[in-house]
Design a protein around this motif. Sequence first.
Motif, PDB file in Angstrom:
ATOM      1  N   ASP A   3      33.606  32.979  48.868  1.00 21.09           N
ATOM      2  CA  ASP A   3      34.489  33.326  47.765  1.00 21.09           C
ATOM      3  C   ASP A   3      33.922  32.784  46.461  1.00 21.09           C
ATOM      4  O   ASP A   3      33.530  31.624  46.387  1.00 21.09           O
ATOM      5  N   GLN A  20      34.196  44.157  46.826  1.00 23.95           N
ATOM      6  CA  GLN A  20      35.274  43.545  47.595  1.00 23.95           C
ATOM      7  C   GLN A  20      35.579  42.166  47.028  1.00 23.95           C
ATOM      8  O   GLN A  20      34.673  41.343  46.852  1.00 23.95           O
ATOM      9  N   PRO A  22      37.605  38.786  47.885  1.00 26.66           N
ATOM     10  CA  PRO A  22      38.267  38.144  49.028  1.00 26.66           C
ATOM     11  C   PRO A  22      39.767  37.954  48.836  1.00 26.66           C
ATOM     12  O   PRO A  22      40.539  38.088  49.783  1.00 26.66           O
ATOM     13  N   ALA A  23      40.204  37.655  47.624  1.00 26.00           N
ATOM     14  CA  ALA A  23      41.627  37.413  47.402  1.00 26.00           C
ATOM     15  C   ALA A  23      42.467  38.659  47.639  1.00 26.00           C
ATOM     16  O   ALA A  23      43.641  38.562  48.010  1.00 26.00           O
ATOM     17  N   ALA A  25      42.284  40.932  49.975  1.00 18.60           N
ATOM     18  CA  ALA A  25      42.691  41.048  51.375  1.00 18.60           C
ATOM     19  C   ALA A  25      43.738  40.004  51.734  1.00 18.60           C
ATOM     20  O   ALA A  25      44.609  40.254  52.574  1.00 18.60           O
ATOM     21  N   ARG A  26      43.681  38.835  51.084  1.00 19.51           N
ATOM     22  CA  ARG A  26      44.614  37.762  51.423  1.00 19.51           C
ATOM     23  C   ARG A  26      46.013  37.999  50.861  1.00 19.51           C
ATOM     24  O   ARG A  26      47.005  37.623  51.496  1.00 19.51           O
ATOM     25  N   ASN A  27      46.095  38.587  49.667  1.00 18.78           N
ATOM     26  CA  ASN A  27      47.412  38.621  49.015  1.00 18.78           C
ATOM     27  C   ASN A  27      48.090  39.985  49.019  1.00 18.78           C
ATOM     28  O   ASN A  27      49.267  40.091  48.665  1.00 18.78           O
ATOM     29  N   ARG A  28      47.383  41.043  49.440  1.00 20.86           N
ATOM     30  CA  ARG A  28      47.957  42.373  49.233  1.00 20.86           C
ATOM     31  C   ARG A  28      49.241  42.611  50.031  1.00 20.86           C
ATOM     32  O   ARG A  28      50.159  43.257  49.532  1.00 20.86           O
ATOM     33  N   GLN A  29      49.324  42.095  51.261  1.00 20.72           N
ATOM     34  CA  GLN A  29      50.532  42.344  52.033  1.00 20.72           C
ATOM     35  C   GLN A  29      51.729  41.602  51.446  1.00 20.72           C
ATOM     36  O   GLN A  29      52.845  42.126  51.438  1.00 20.72           O
ATOM     37  N   HIS A  55      43.386  46.855  45.829  1.00 17.64           N
ATOM     38  CA  HIS A  55      44.841  46.864  45.780  1.00 17.64           C
ATOM     39  C   HIS A  55      45.369  48.280  45.573  1.00 17.64           C
ATOM     40  O   HIS A  55      46.324  48.701  46.232  1.00 17.64           O
ATOM     41  N   SER A 202      50.288  30.351  47.693  1.00 18.94           N
ATOM     42  CA  SER A 202      49.219  29.788  46.854  1.00 18.94           C
ATOM     43  C   SER A 202      49.694  29.510  45.434  1.00 18.94           C
ATOM     44  O   SER A 202      48.926  29.646  44.470  1.00 18.94           O
TER      45      SER A 202
END
Length: 213
Positions: A3, A20, A22-23, A25-29, A55, A202
Amino acid sequence: MADPIPPYEMGDLGPEDRKQAPAAARNRQFIIDVLADWLPKTGLVLETSSGTGEHALAFAQRFPALDWQPSDLDPAALRSIAAWRQDGPDNLLSPLLIDTSKSSWPIGRADALLSINMVHISPWAATLGLLAGAGRLLPPGGPLIFYGPWLADDVETAPSNLAFDEGLKSRNDAWGLRRVEDVAALAAKEGLLLEERRAMPSNNMMLLFRKRS
């Protein structure tokens, strides 16, 4: 690839057009779960500063009844958005070049506006312009939604966010975490009222403003 230290530059994400972050993929859901409550059922959503476009793709797939209009100022971001769009649904529109600090945007209306991780890594003028743009484009009741790290008078700021704020300002003195109360006061002048605030993972926060009827 590890990252990048936030906030990343588009060049940190490799030479490919389809970048891409990294964040994303972590926060989208987590973001999607809130958007499901706050977005209109149909209409057009303008996303400012769409970054890589990951996103925008995920949101367009999740909300097929909404037309999703990504945008950015960075040419590398616009190329990445367009590359992700190639595999996207029909409701994911071609990206627009929008500088939110300017008064002229290449779009005349939107049913909702979304800004993810923009206000703390852009000059204050970009936030002022975004508020003015939302005031122009949104219909009565239309939402303006923010996601990112914020300062708030009634919330103790996490040490990590204080360190992040210092790091931002050391990189660019026009950057830094913004106070919810400052943005809400200026939004009100554009006919946008703060309706809801949600804590996110976060130490981030989502804010919901609505255009006054």
